[in-house]
Design an enzyme around this catalytic site. Sequence first.
Site, short mmCIF file in Angstrom:
data_model
loop_
_atom_site.label_atom_id
_atom_site.label_comp_id
_atom_site.label_asym_id
_atom_site.label_seq_id
_atom_site.Cartn_x
_atom_site.Cartn_y
_atom_site.Cartn_z
N ASP A 1 0.86 -1.18 0.00
CA ASP A 1 0.00 0.00 0.00
C ASP A 1 0.90 1.23 0.00
O ASP A 1 1.90 1.27 0.71
CB ASP A 1 -0.88 -0.02 1.25
N ILE A 2 0.55 2.23 -0.78
CA ILE A 2 1.35 3.45 -0.85
C ILE A 2 1.05 4.32 0.37
O ILE A 2 -0.10 4.69 0.61
CB ILE A 2 1.06 4.23 -2.15
N ASP B 1 -4.60 2.27 -4.65
CA ASP B 1 -3.14 2.40 -4.57
C ASP B 1 -2.49 1.16 -3.97
O ASP B 1 -1.34 1.21 -3.55
CB ASP B 1 -2.76 3.65 -3.78
#
Length: 79
Positions: free
Chosen positions: A5-6, A49
């Site tokens: 996950d960003i 994302d």
Amino acid sequence: ILYADIVNSVALTASLHGSELVETLNELFGRFDDKAEKNFCLRIKLLGDCYYCVSGLPDHDVKHADHCVQMALDMIDII
């Protein structure tokens, strides 16, 4: 299974126009896909994302955990 996950994606979203965000994520995930292939991983899903991949499927691989760890390290280098 590797899940990435960003961090601070909300800030990234706020700082880019929609088309720039799509282009940025597309480039990033494309680079992840290239590394996934080299690390015997298979992308199974993109969700916003988040990037999901797996090793050891569809064919069993006794080094699946090693491949996922190397993939994670390569993802860090890419970012």
